[in-house]
Design a protein around this motif. Sequence first.
Motif: not given
Length: 190
Positions: A148, A176, A180
């Motif tokens: 991240k 998330h 990614l």
Amino acid sequence: MSTVTDITVDIETLGTQPGCPIIQIGYCGFDAYDTSFTPLISGAYRIPLSAIQGKDKIDGGTLDWWFNQSASAVAELISGAGALSATRQSESNMLIAFAKDLAPHAQIANLWGNSHSFDLVLIEAALARYGMEKFWNFRNERCYRTLKEELYWVKADPFIGTKHTALHDAYNEAAHLYKLLKELRKLKPL
């Protein structure tokens, strides 16, 4: 048919060093190649505070940190008030249940912790404390925090649930991470 390719793992503890008490373990697995993020496996376990092992490794700074978190996160940690996780009567039973859940995927899927030196390292130390071996393939350990930071422009969606509960953290990290990994596949090699 979807396959679990990646699993985020999150723990809630009373310290930051290997050997500290693990109070909750949460996980969320998904197929990074699906057209949308869909959890294929997820779950969480907790132990009552009375079952803590490694009390000598409780860190005062971590306790201070906990008492500055939301009331719902503290209630889940202390009493399981939110019923987000299944209660086991000992840390070893919690680790066994977690291992059984992940066993069908652990040799193939990537396991992601939110640091290269926290979640998976502390779980491995806890397993060793009970004479158990790491059940996942060490070659598949991954660091969500590093990815991240490297793909800083890929933002997480607004958090769903209660921060600092293992199940909700694992779910949000997985959502998330899906974004990614999708972005990573778009990048051209140098």
